[in-house]
Design an enzyme around this catalytic site. Structure first.
Site, PDB file in Angstrom:
ATOM      1  N   ASP A   1      40.428 -38.190 -12.503  1.00 34.93           N
ATOM      2  CA  ASP A   1      40.491 -38.951 -11.252  1.00 34.93           C
ATOM      3  C   ASP A   1      39.572 -40.167 -11.395  1.00 34.93           C
ATOM      4  OD1 ASP A   1      41.171 -39.759  -8.743  1.00 34.93           O
ATOM      5  OD2 ASP A   1      40.528 -37.940  -7.713  1.00 34.93           O
TER       6      ASP A   1
HETATM    7  C1  BGC Z   1      41.946 -40.150  -5.566  1.00 37.36           C
HETATM    8  C2  BGC Z   1      43.206 -39.686  -6.250  1.00 37.36           C
HETATM    9  C3  BGC Z   1      44.100 -40.852  -6.509  1.00 37.36           C
HETATM   10  C4  BGC Z   1      43.352 -41.892  -7.324  1.00 37.36           C
HETATM   11  C5  BGC Z   1      44.180 -43.113  -7.660  1.00 37.36           C
HETATM   12  C6  BGC Z   1      41.299 -41.296  -6.300  1.00 37.36           C
HETATM   13  O1  BGC Z   1      40.256 -41.833  -5.584  1.00 37.36           O
HETATM   14  O2  BGC Z   1      41.049 -39.062  -5.462  1.00 37.36           O
HETATM   15  O3  BGC Z   1      43.846 -38.723  -5.460  1.00 37.36           O
HETATM   16  O4  BGC Z   1      45.270 -40.428  -7.147  1.00 37.36           O
HETATM   17  O5  BGC Z   1      42.230 -42.307  -6.590  1.00 37.36           O
HETATM   18  O6  BGC Z   1      44.420 -43.898  -6.568  1.00 37.36           O
END
Ligand code: BGC
Length: 768
Positions: free
Chosen positions: A315
């Site tokens: 993530d």
């Molecule tokens: C979130 C994810 C997301 C990623 C990309 C992160 O901050 O926790 O769920 O897919 O950002 O946008």
């Protein structure tokens, strides 16, 4: 020579002459008639280490970077890491890397033009490995402009309609492919057990079984047969972040292995079994080990126990956070090392990765064979999704798919099925003849916020606000609108006064209250990602306004638009009607109005408990027997509204709960049937729920657990018999040694309209 120029030289000097087994000019990996495994191996054998590291890395799109470059000062450009900017690494360098085959994937590319442009650059690279575009298509691909915005997952789960989850995922896949996007960071299959957590709306709620069923259908819908019409699903976030220590996103989780395996793992396991080919690890640490460097999770469980064949993605900034937040690695390179060796395959977002990976391999710390494993997994998916054959999408036809009538109709239907009627003293459905002049006010009355988190600004014609919906559904009513602005934290008392003054001159008041989720207003929102609360009250002057409007004596209806359960005790106690719309999507306004005016009979049920206050947390229906042995003093120990609860304009009667056997073997089955009768005057759809309790067991078990459900439609006076089958997996739990077991003894079967005892018929059987 810095790393970036050095890489260019290495890559250029590594130009190889394509050779093929059968002597043709085109390399084997470009031959679509060859098996995917052979294509993968052929391509892998031609790749340099730098290209392999690049396939394992994902960057933010260049338009996003350029937008930042436009407003950051030269000084900021060197150091600012906010808003996905790579300090000292301008968009031009990203273009250059793409041309050199050093970037395998992008995220936050929001237009087909940019996706096609970046793909063109990738097609200039030595091996022409196509880019895989990832996007947070959480409830439709509406994080990009001009796409269908369905209700968010919490509303979808409220429909208890797995077919709807499948349909939405299928349609989302087609809108994504029409934009040249291949990979959605969805479904979020976290089991939401803390209403303070701002991401409840992204989940299918608090029940592992419901989350699993909806997650599985989403995975199947996105991935189809994994070919050119399909997109890669991503089950996330692995694991435990939906029960954060203090309710805040990414804070530590400390969970027993039993809770992890019984509550949090099942939806991930079900997603993997349904074929999910990517999985995202969670921001949080789990029992002292960051999920991003957690070998037990990524390797032992995911691959060892569940036989996961896809790839694991990190993530946002979370590999970096192993170093700069969790502090279990002394520097980023060490963090990369820990993460890869624990099982990470693809790094979301960032420039340090390529260099660190190459150095770690050259130093002999990470075997190149370990890198090959990850690259194989990634390439396998690129081949299967047909990216080599179809790297571009057609801008001429893209809008034939996106926002087409069929998708819009689904968005409307999903909203109608996902809005929960929580209270009705008889005022609903509204009588147009009685309520001729109606005040409409509240922060969510005329705002696109109803589309929910993970939505980009959409054109006005692609969202029906609640005010617009009301005017559409009841054209003869005189709606008096008092705008409270969108921002609950900056409401004006003058506007509240105006609403109260007008309320007393109307026949009815509709207040549309709740949270603000629109991520474009990142620092002002009150719910959504990274937006957690220490209470569950209405923010700003909303509560005061509702109380004053109610005090006028004119009947008042409250509609909540929210991504989390709100503890609206006073409203529940006083106001005659309360509708929980969640984040109902682009046609949410129409669906709310149709329900208020009785054009649609509400059918949704809560997929998550609504506590009375944050102090009641953890407030879940499937708690252990001792949870309320000593109830709270002064305040209640019961929820405001229980899991599975939701009203209709008709009434249903449950009768004749019959079990096919009262004694079965541990591997036997029992059929459970119940008659459901529509005893009211209008047709409706009822969500029939079946819960089980293991009466006595060697380890403590929840007081009830949802094990099956179905939607039945019933005409007035009609009775239908609903049958569920209890199979051994529904009786199974983990024994003292954490082994699955079906234990002899009594099981209580509960069937009814909600998880509350008073709504359930009960019977029991014995396992011999
Ligand atoms: C979130 C994810 C997301 C990623 C990309 C992160 O901050 O926790 O769920 O897919 O950002 O946008």
């Amino acid at each position: 020579m810095n790393f970036f120029t050095k890489l260019t030289v290495v890559t250029m000097s590594a130009l190889s002459v394509f050779s093929c087994a059968d002597g043709n000019d085109a390399p084997l990996y470009k031959d679509a008639s060859k098996p995917v495994e052979k294509r993968v191996e052929d391509l892998l054998s031609r790749m340099t280490l730098e290209e392999k590291a690049g396939q394992m890395n994902q960057f933010v799109g260049i338009e996003h970077i350029r937008a930042n470059e436009a407003h950051l000062t030269p000084e900021d450009l060197k150091t600012n890491t906010a808003q996905a900017y790579y300090p000292g690494f301008p968009a031009d360098t990203i273009e250059q890397w793409t041309k050199e085959g050093l970037i395998g994937s992008f995220l936050h590319v929001l237009t087909i033009e940019e996706a096609n442009y970046l793909q063109e650059l990738a097609m200039q690279s030595r091996l022409q490995i196509p880019i895989m575009f990832g996007i947070d298509a959480i409830h439709g691909n509406c994080n990009c402009p001009d796409n269908t915005a369905y209700p968010t997952s919490i509303g979808l789960a409220s429909s208890f309609n797995p077919e709807m989850a499948y349909r939405i995922a299928r349609q989302t896949a087609s809108e994504m492919r029409a934009m040249n996007m291949h990979w959605t960071f969805n479904p979020n299959v976290e089991v939401a057990r803390d209403a303070r957590w701002g991401r409840c709306g992204e989940t299918f709620g608090e029940d592992p079984y419901l989350v699993s069923v909806m997650g599985v259908e989403s995975v199947k819908g996105y991935q189809g047969d994994m070919n050119q019409d399909d997109v890669l699903a991503c089950v996330k976030h692995f694991v435990g972040g939906s029960q954060p220590m203090n309710g805040t996103n990414g804070s530590p989780t400390d969970l027993s292995e039993r809770t992890i395996r019984e509550v949090f793992f099942p939806p991930f396991k079900a997603g993997v079994e349904a074929g999910a080919l990517s999985l995202m690890t969670a921001h949080n640490e789990l029992n002292g080990i960051p999920c991003h460097s957690n070998e037990w999770l990524m390797t032992d469980v995911l691959r060892g126990e569940w036989n996961f064949k896809g790839f694991v993605v990190s993530d946002w900034m979370d590999i970096e956070h192993i170093h700069d937040l969790h502090a279990t690695a002394e520097n980023i390179k060490e963090a990369v090392y820990q993460s890869i060796m624990a099982g990470m395959d693809l790094h979301m977002h960032g420039i340090y990765w390529n260099e660190a990976v190459c150095e770690l391999v050259r130093e002999g710390r990470i075997p190149e064979s370990r890198i090959d494993e990850s690259v194989r997994r990634i390439l396998d998916i690129k081949f299967r999704l047909g990216l080599f054959e179809q790297p571009f999408a057609d801008p001429q036809t893209t809008m034939q798919v996106r926002l087409c009538d069929e998708h819009r109709q689904t968005a409307l239907e999903a909203a109608r099925q996902g809005i929960v009627l929580l209270k009705n003293d008889g005022i609903l459905p509204l009588d147009e003849k009685k309520y001729k002049k109606v005040l409409v006010t509240g922060i969510n009355a005329d705002d696109h916020n109803i589309m929910g988190d993970w939505t980009a600004p959409q054109k006005p014609e692609n969202c029906v606000t609640i005010l617009e919906g009301l005017r559409m559904v009841s054209p003869q009513t005189d709606f008096v609108f008092v705008d409270q602005g969108w921002n609950p934290q900056e409401m004006s008392r003058a506007k509240v006064n105006e609403a109260v003054a007008k309320a007393s001159k109307c026949d009815l008041n509709i207040v549309v209250a709740g949270e603000h989720m629109f991520r474009g207003n990142w620092t002002k929102k009150t719910c959504g990602e990274d937006t957690d609360r220490s209470d569950l009250d209405l923010v700003g002057l909303q509560q005061e306004m509702i109380e004053r409007i109610y005090a006028t004596g004119v009947p008042t209806v409250v509609v909540l638009v929210t991504g989390r359960p709100l503890g609206v005790q006073w409203i529940a106690d006083n106001v005659p009607a309360l509708l929980n719309a969640w984040e109902p999507g682009m046609y949410g306004g129409q669906a709310v109005a149709e329900i208020l005016y009785g054009k649609v009979n509400p059918s949704a049920k809560l997929p998550i408990t609504i506590p009375r206050s944050a102090g009641q947390i953890q407030m879940i229906y499937n708690h252990k027997p001792s949870q309320y042995f000593h109830p709270y003093v002064v305040t209640e120990s019961t929820p405001l509204y229980p899991f599975g609860y939701g009203l209709s304009y008709t009434s249903y009667e449950y009768s004749e709960l019959v079990l096919s056997a009262d004694r079965i073997a541990a591997d036997g089955t029992v059929d459970v049937s119940v008659n459901v009768t529509n005893t009211g005057k209008v047709a409706g759809e009822e969500i029939v729920q079946m819960y089980l309790r293991d009466r006595f067991s060697q380890v403590t078990r929840p007081v009830k657990e949802l094990k099956d459900f179905t939607r039945v439609s019933l005409a007035p006076g009609e009775t239908k018999t609903v049958t569920f089958t209890i199979t051994p997996d529904k009786l199974m739990f983990l024994d003292k040694k954490m082994k699955p077991i079906v234990e002899a003894g009594e099981f209580i079967v509960m069937v009814g309209s909600s998880s509350a005892d008073e709504d359930l018929l009960k019977a029991s059987f014995h396992v011999k």
